[in-house]
Every structure is written in structure tokens, then in C-alpha cells.
Design an enzyme around this catalytic site. Structure first.
Site, PDB file in Angstrom:
ATOM      1  CG  HIS A 184       0.565 -14.951   3.114  1.00 60.79           C
ATOM      2  ND1 HIS A 184       1.421 -15.894   3.669  1.00 60.79           N
ATOM      3  CD2 HIS A 184       0.261 -15.652   1.698  1.00 60.79           C
ATOM      4  CE1 HIS A 184       1.707 -17.029   2.889  1.00 60.79           C
ATOM      5  NE2 HIS A 184       0.866 -16.602   1.983  1.00 60.79           N
ATOM      6  CG  ASP A 233     -31.760 -32.480  15.206  1.00 57.12           C
ATOM      7  OD1 ASP A 233     -32.828 -33.553  14.662  1.00 57.12           O
ATOM      8  OD2 ASP A 233     -31.417 -32.776  16.101  1.00 57.12           O
ATOM      9  CE1 TYR A 286       2.175 -19.897  -1.701  1.00 55.61           C
ATOM     10  CE2 TYR A 286       1.472 -19.867   0.683  1.00 55.61           C
ATOM     11  CZ  TYR A 286       1.808 -19.066  -0.328  1.00 55.61           C
ATOM     12  OH  TYR A 286       1.399 -17.811  -0.725  1.00 55.61           O
TER      13      TYR A 286
END
Ligand code: FAD
Length: 836
Positions: free
Chosen positions: A257, A573, A288
Site C-alpha cells: 500500500h 441460536d 487519504y
């Protein structure tokens, strides 16, 4: 110290330091321990934060090891420019960032402050981005972050270098800012050292980890071995290499990056302070910016992903700058430079004396990887974490290690969330690259990946294709969202058209499938469900201890239940079917299967008296639902499928034609019908049999879009959205599935406490304007206050309006109460309603 000795430290969420932490000289690093309670691998921001939070919780005897020098170790923390934007579509990520800002703001090192709260400005170049920023402001309100929309002129007041004529406006967060990551790491480490909790060793490399019978035994370094039964991997871009040492896939890839710094700007001449202007994001160009005293820094994702095999990362000795930095590649920065001078014209006058391709970790879904391996006990991971979340993640890991219960719901970050098909390097690389490309894109919640498709298809797949299924993917499965062949239903049913955001990745056909299910009959491919077979002489006892409901041991009975954590929060659940005296079937969602299985495995009795087999791939599943379901089923079986012969919440082994099947009378859509499980090899035959028998009843195939709207309309909850560990069954309205008077179960004591102090309740809301459709996560307001947020939402086609669920304070939970929901900056009236 034994873990149970730490009970006195279980008050959670109180680990914030009081006052500033003074920098201290480090301890003697020459002689290393040969035993430790816990070893942290990596002294970047994540390792140091973890050590700090463990120290806060009373841990001692921690050893932190880094192959680099302390604290500028050569990892990603060492060069991160430290921009912290807190607002995220995920509540968990936002709250991790919020806590991180609070923590860093209290820290300083010998070099100075660890955080500068200069605020942030995110600009919109396009109308789509402008709308997205309004949506972002909605998340900010939902998750408790202060934010505001700015006009172009207001944005320029905050950042005078901006060409405001290029933007439509901006989103502003006053509490965002710059983290000085190495300072923060050092201050956190010093706290752990000064409280005699941890010793840090730099220039020490972990070479291997010894595991015996699935349990961590020792850490082998180039300076000696350390006996320990717990390691926490905070190794950043090297994380997957540490995973390989114990056979654990840590699915992340280092990606290059770009970051550059300008020469001094005349507009900032004489500025010596670290940073004064707000940080700036230009997501329409994947970029940015931040001020560095009289210079500017520019970060760019505006290039093809440059992935790196972690084995190819250079050593300290061989790296020109540091191991986590590669040679800058000019060609990848050209477009970014154009975008820079367009938005910040005065930068055109500068040169770029500092240019790097830094490396950071990307995961298949861009969330961090947190938790204990379910394969190797004592092998903990805190990976793919930005500086932005470093404080919060350290706290979560420390809580997990201490009490097993983190104060935030971490399911999005769970190490066990990746199905096996998502663990190949091919999958990990393809998805990480895609995450890099999309890092600043506007992503619709139902957007579908184009890579790594068709990894898991049900046996019905050819029939689904013939019917024009539009496939969405989940946990690697291809699942029909709707069927183009059902377009003809639109002659019968009028479904309101939509515009804009909620119209994307949607079809009116979903509405028609919904109504056809309510009125007639539909078949749903439910093969992606996770199916776990629990067997053994103590199987029932084990399940009773895990479940809040009393699990029926009557053969053929089905129990709906939650499994709770020790704090009474809803961990799982699911439904449990008693197949035989010592044999149970646990069925849960496909996407949460790894999470639920890991939880269940972690509580297996040590004496091997209970076994869990994941039989998900051995059986396919078809949901046959609608008023005509009993009639159609009775035509293909001799079994009595009437209400009398086959009651709700019961299951039977039956034959459908010649196919042996387990028919389970449950429904998540609120209509008569069955989930039918058959061996995978019989799936196609089953489909054809029911399809044929259903023709006189106008049977249709229906997709997940209809499934979702049907469940919402009838008040069924989705784990991960409507329920998770931050909520208990009483708040969620699941008290009917709790039996406090049965024997001890996990979470019971905490639940008793929570029941007494219940302050909120999951409410069923309908939007007053039938033309409005919202998507979930929107803030809910009344009397100028934010009361909560929408946990899930969708159009109720039978009801003729949008349904939303939200936890509201009890004072606002009475049916008839009016509230407002903010969606893309506009407010819509909604009413608390009895379930439809
Ligand atoms: P690291 O800091 O890399 O620490 C891992 C440590 O593990 C290293 O010190 C390494 O030496 C050690 N280690 C590895 N293997 C071993 C071994 N075998 N034995 C001993 N030690 C070992 N994030 C933000 O939030 N905001 C930003 O603005 C930002 N900008 C960025 C800009 C660039 C150019 C890059 C590349 C990244 C940026 N990030 C940013 C991301 C951020 O820097 C990282 O995500 C973060 O620093 C990772 O911290 P960590 O502690 O996990 O890893």
C-alpha cells in the site's frame, strides 16, 4: 496465576487508564525467561495493547517477543501514518475504534502524545458518495459517534488546501485524528512492564511452536525455548507463517500500500506542530491525506492489488528500510498523483522525498481475525488489525483470555468464521485482492463477489439453474436469491417498485415469491444449513448445560434454544432434534456454523463421552412451506402428516417415495411445512418428487429474498443481526425458550441478574409510509435522542409496508409508540407494533 484466580478482575470495560502514562525505561532484555504464563508474539500496536490490557486485568508472567528492535520493530506499526477514522458500517469496528481513540488520547511516550484529535473530513466527488456519506452519518448516530455533514465551503474552512469547487460536500467527525502508533505501543508496553505483568524481548525471533495433543506447549525462539500453554499471535503481516507452525490457517495476505510525503508547503511554512488540520479522505479516488507539520502525507489504494507471499518478506538485515516496506513503484502512483493535485492543488508545487510501498494485512472479508484456534488449544490470534482498532482489539483479546466473554460482540472477527472452502491460498488471495480493490468503494450490503464462486452447490443445483435462479453466495454456498422463472407471478401479484439503494440487488419477483408462499406452496433450498450430530452417553447432559431451554430427550421432539455465554449473552441460536436416546441433531445457519461448532467443541467433556460430527455435507435440506404443504407431503408418503399425526416441533424419519428422509416440522417463515433432510445423493430425486407432486398446487421454488422477508414479517430473529452476545433472551423476547428452573446451564446466573435490570426490549416496528424501504443499521430517534438502531429491516409484502426490528428503551417499547428512523439523512415515522 491460574485463570480461575482472575475472577476478581472480571469487571469488564473498566480498563481505561486514568491519567497519562509516563514513559519508563524498559526492563533488562538480555536474559530471557524459560517459562511464561502467556507469550505474545509481536510488539507492534496489537501485541503491546494486548499486554497492556492483560496487565490491567491482573495478569502476570507475560513474555512479549519481537524479532525487531523495540518499539520501532520494522512491522507495519513502525511506518503507519496513523489516520483514525472511527465510523464503520460495523458497529463492532466502530466501537473498537471509539475505545481506541479514548485509550490513545491518554497515552504519551518519551517522544510526545500518542493521539491528536484533529478531526476528519471525508469528501464527496460524486452524488453516490454524497449519499453514502449521509448513510455513514446514520451509522455514526447508531453507534454513538459525533458527526456532521459539511458544505464545500465549510470543508475548506477546515482544510484550506482543498479545492472546494471539486466537491459536493463532506462528512466531518471531530473526534477522529492521528495516532502516533509507535508512541502508543511504547506507552502501552511500559505500563505492562511497570506493573510487573510483562517482560519484552526485542531482536528475538519465534522459530516454532511446540504442540502436544492439540495443546500449545512451548515457544521456540532463536534465544531459547519458553514453556507456556498460551500464545497470542500479534505478528501482523507474518501472522500466517506463525499459523503454519501449528497447522492453523490464518487467512490473511500482506498487501503493498503506497504512502508518500511531500516536501514543505509554503501554505504551512513555519508549522512545527505534528498535525493541526483534520485528516482527509477522498474515497472516490481511494485516497487519504494528512498533514505532517509543514508537509503533507498521501496514502493511495488507487492501484491494482500488489500481494506478497509472506515467505518473501525480507529480514531486517536484508531490508533497505524495514521488513514491512517494499520498494516504491512509481507506475502505481501516477493516477493517484493526478487525483491529489486536483483536490489539493498546492501540492503540485512539492516534491515527494519519502515514498514507500508499505505492507499491511488483508483478510477475505476485511475484518480482523480474533480468538482461539478450535484445533490447537492455547493458540490465540489477534491479526489483521489496523492502528485504528489496536486499542480495542487488545482489550477484547484480554477479556477473552480472562473471562471468555468480550464486552463487544465479536462474531464478525471470529477466527472460526471461515468455512474450509475459504481457507485455500487461492481463495484467500483472490478475496484479499478484492478487498483491497474495494477498500473505499461504496458497497451495497447485498453486493455479490465475482471470484471463487460455485465452490459449494446443493444437489438441487441443476434444477435451480433451469428455473433461472439468481445466485447469491454465503459461506461458499450458492443460494438462490430469487428465480427469474417466477416473473410470471407478477401477473397475479402487484409488488411495489423501488428506487435507489433498496432497489439494488433486488427484484419484484422476491415479493411475488413471498406472497405465493403465504398463499400456496414453495420449496426452499436450505442445504447450506449447518447440521451437527451430537452423540454419546452424556450427549443430553452436555446439551442441557449449553442450552438455555430444556432440551427434550423425547425421541422426535425438536427444541428451539439459545446457547448463552457466561454473561447471559446469546452465543448461538439453533434447533435441536432428539433422534435417539443419545443422538441429537443441531441445526444452525450456514454462515454461523463454524462459530457455533467451535463454541460447542470448546465445551466438550474431557472424557470423550460426547462426540460432535459435522454432517452438513452429508445431507441436503429442502424447506416445503405454505398452506398446501401437508397436502403435497401426504401424496408422497404413507406417514400421517396431519396436525394430529405430526405436530409442530416434532421430527420423524419417514420415506418420501423410496427416499429415506428426516422431516422436521418447523418453519422460519411462519407457514405450515417441514424442513426435509435427505442424504445428499438423494437430493435431486427428492426435488423432482416434490416438484411433481406440487404441480396441482402451483408449487414454486423460492429464494432467500422471500425467506428473509417472510421471517421478518413474522418476527423471527437472525443471529448476528437481531441477536448476539450483547443481548440476552429476555431483551430479545426469547423468554419462551429459557427454562431457569432446569439444572445449571452456562449463563444462567448472569441471566437471572440481567432479568431484574432489563432496560431495553427488541421491538417490532412498521414504517408509517408504505413506500419507504430501509435496509438496517439506521438510527432510531425520539424527542431529539438516539434511542437505538435498526438491527434488521425489509419489506413485509403481506403487510404492505416495511418492517424493522430495534432494541428500544422500555419506555418506548409499548405498541403504538411513534419513533423516527433516519435513512440517507431523511427522517421517517415508524410505529412500535404487535408482531404481524
Ligand atoms: P506489526 O506492527 O507489523 O507488528 C507485528 C510484529 O510481529 C512485528 O513487530 C514483527 O517483527 C513481529 N513478528 C513477526 N513474526 C515474528 C516472529 N516469528 N518472531 C518474533 N516477532 C515476530 N492503520 C491505521 O489504522 N491507520 C492508518 O493510517 C494506516 N496507514 C497505513 C499505511 C501503510 C502504508 C500501511 C502499510 C499500513 C497502514 N495501516 C494503518 C495499517 C497498520 O499499520 C497495521 O494494520 C498495524 O500497524 C498492524 O499492527 P500489528 O501490531 O498487527 O502488526
Amino acid at each position: 496465576m491460574k485463570q480461575r484466580d482472575l475472577v476478581g478482575f472480571q469487571q469488564r470495560a473498566t480498563a481505561e487508564p486514568k491519567g497519562r502514562i509516563a514513559p519508563t525505561l524498559n526492563s533488562n532484555l538480555t536474559t530471557m525467561e524459560n517459562t511464561a504464563k502467556l507469550v505474545i508474539i509481536g510488539a507492534g500496536i496489537v501485541g503491546c495493547s494486548t499486554a497492556y490490557h492483560l496487565a490491567k486485568l491482573g495478569w502476570r508472567d507475560i513474555v512479549v517477543i519481537d524479532r525487531g528492535s523495540l518499539f520501532a520493530t520494522g512491522g507495519s506499526t513502525s511506518h503507519a501514518p496513523g489516520l483514525v477514522f472511527q465510523t464503520n458500517s460495523s458497529q463492532t469496528m466502530t466501537r473498537l475504534a471509539k475505545y481506541t481513540v479514548e485509550l490513545y488520547s491518554q497515552l504519551e511516550s518519551s517522544e510526545g502524545s500518542a493521539f491528536y484529535g484533529v478531526g476528519s473530513v471525508e469528501v464527496a466527488y460524486t452524488e453516490a458518495r454524497w449519499q453514502e456519506l449521509k448513510r455513514k452519518l446514520g451509522w455514526a448516530k447508531s453507534w454513538g459517534i459525533e458527526g456532521a455533514m459539511l458544505t464545500p465551503e465549510q470543508a475548506k474552512e477546515k482544510i484550506p488546501l482543498l479545492d472546494e469547487t471539486k466537491i459536493l460536500g463532506a462528512y466531518y467527525v471531530p473526534t477522529d485524528g492521528i495516532a502516533k502508533a509507535v508512541r502508543a505501543a511504547e506507552a502501552l508496553a511500559n505500563f505492562a512492564i511497570n506493573s510487573s505483568a510483562a517482560k519484552f524481548y526485542g531482536n528475538t525471533q519465534v522459530l516454532d511452536i511446540e504442540v502436544e495433543q492439540g495443546q500449545v506447549k512451548s515457544v521456540i525462539t532463536n534465544k531459547g525455548n519458553i514453556a507456556t500453554d498460551k500464545v497470542v499471535v500479534c505478528a501482523g503481516i507474518w501472522g500466517s507463517l506463525i499459523g503454519e507452525m501449528v497447522g492453523e490457517v490464518i487467512p490473511l495476505v500482506p498487501v503493498q500500500h503506497q504512502y508518500v510525503k511531500t516536501s514543505p508547503l509554503s501554505e504551512l511554512a513555519g508549522e512545527t506542530r505534528e498535525v493541526v488540520q483534520p485528516i482527509l479522505r477522498h474515497q472516490d479516488r481511494s485516497m487519504y491525506f494528512r498533514q505532517h507539520s509543514d508537509c503533507y502525507g498521501i496514502g493511495s489504494y488507487q492501484h491494482e492489488p500488489l500481494l506478497v507471499d509472506p515467505k518473501d518478506i525480507l529480514t531486517h538485515k536484508d531490508s533497505p528500510m524495514m521488513p514491512s516496506v517494499k520498494q516504491f513503484t512509481e507506475s502505481h502512483f501516477q493516477a493517484a498523483w493526478q487525483s491529489t493535485v486536483e483536490l489539493l492543488p498546492s501540492l503540485a508545487q512539492t516534491e515527494l522525498p519519502y515514498k514507500i510501498n508499505g505492507m499491511m494485512s488483508f483478510t477475505p472479508d476485511s475484518f480482523p481475525i480474533i480468538g482461539e484456534s478450535s484445533q490447537v488449544r492455547g493458540f490465540w490470534v489477534a491479526e489483521a488489525v489496523w492502528v485504528t482498532h489496536g486499542g480495542g482489539v487488545g482489550k477484547m483479546v484480554a477479556e477473552l483470555l480472562t473471562t471468555g466473554v468480550p464486552s463487544l460482540d465479536l462474531h464478525e472477527c471470529d477466527i472460526n468464521r471461515f468455512p474450509q472452502v475459504a481457507q485455500s491460498s487461492k481463495y484467500i488471495w483472490a478475496s484479499a485482492a478484492q478487498q483491497y480493490r474495494e477498500v473505499y468503494d461504496i458497497i451495497h450490503p447485498l453486493a455479490q463477489p465475482t471470484h471463487s464462486r460455485q465452490l459449494r452447490v446443493s444437489p438441487f443445483y441443476p434444477r435451480l439453474q433451469e428455473l433461472g435462479a439468481v445466485f447469491f453466495t454465503s459461506a461458499g454456498w450458492e443460494r438462490p436469491q430469487w428465480f427469474e422463472s417466477n416473473a410470471k407471478l407478477l401477473e397475479k401479484y402487484t409488488i411495489p417498485e423501488r428506487q435507489g439503494w433498496s432497489a439494488q440487488n433486488w427484484s419484484t419477483i422476491q415479493g411475488a415469491e413471498h406472497l405465493a408462499t403465504r398463499e400456496g406452496l414453495a420449496m426452499y433450498d436450505l442445504t447450506s444449513f449447518t447440521k451437527l450430530e451430537v452423540t454419546g452417553e452424556k450427549a443430553c447432559e452436555y446439551l442441557q448445560y449449553l442450552c438455555a431451554n430444556k432440551v427434550s430427550s423425547n425421541v422426535g421432539k425438536v427444541t428451539y434454544t439459545s446457547m448463552l455465554d457466561a454473561n447471559g449473552g446469546i452465543m448461538c441460536d439453533l434447533t435441536i432434534t432428539c433422534l435417539d436416546k443419545n443422538r441429537f441433531w443441531v441445526v444452525t445457519g450456514g454462515a454461523v456454523g463454524g462459530h457455533d461448532l467451535a463454541w460447542m467443541r470448546s465445551h466438550l467433556p474431557k472424557d470423550n463421552s460426547v462426540n460432535i460430527a459435522d454432517v452438513s455435507s452429508s445431507y441436503c435440506c429442502l424447506g416445503l412451506w405454505g398452506p398446501s404443504a401437508p397436502k403435497v407431503l401426504s401424496e408422497v408418503t404413507d406417514t400421517d402428516v396431519s396436525n394430529k399425526g405430526f405436530g409442530f416441533f416434532t421430527a420423524r424419519q419417514i420415506y418420501l417415495g423410496a427416499i429415506p428422509a428426516l422431516a422436521v416440522r418447523v418453519s422460519y417463515v411462519g407457514e405450515l411445512g417441514w424442513e426435509i433432510y435427505v442424504p445428499t445423493e438423494s437430493g435431486l430425486k427428492l426435488w423432482d418428487l416434490l416438484w411433481q407432486a406440487g404441480q396441482p398446487y402451483n408449487i414454486i421454488a423460492a429464494g432467500v429474498g422471500a425467506f428473509e422477508s417472510l421471517r421478518l414479517e413474522k418476527g423471527y430473529l437472525s443471529w448476528g443481526a437481531d441477536i448476539h452476545t450483547e443481548y440476552d433472551p429476555y431483551e430479545a423476547g426469547l423468554d419462551f425458550a429459557v427454562r431457569l428452573n432446569k439444572d445449571e446451564f452456562i449463563g444462567r446466573d448472569a441471566l437471572l441478574q440481567r432479568k431484574q435490570y432489563q432496560s431495553r426490549k427488541l421491538c417490532y416496528l412498521t414504517l408509517n409510509d408504505p413506500s419507504v424501504v430501509i435496509m438496517g443499521k439506521e438510527p432510531i430517534m425520539a424527542e431529539g435522542k438516539v434511542l437505538g438502531y435498526v438491527t434488521s429491516a425489509g419489506y413485509g409484502y403481506s403487510l404492505g409496508r416495511c418492517v424493522a426490528y430495534a432494541y428500544l428503551p422500555l419506555g418506548y417499547s409499548t405498541p403504538g409508540t411513534n419513533v423516527e428512523i433516519e435513512y440517507f439523512g431523511d427522517r421517517y415515522l415508524a410505529t412500535v407494533t404487535d408482531i404481524g
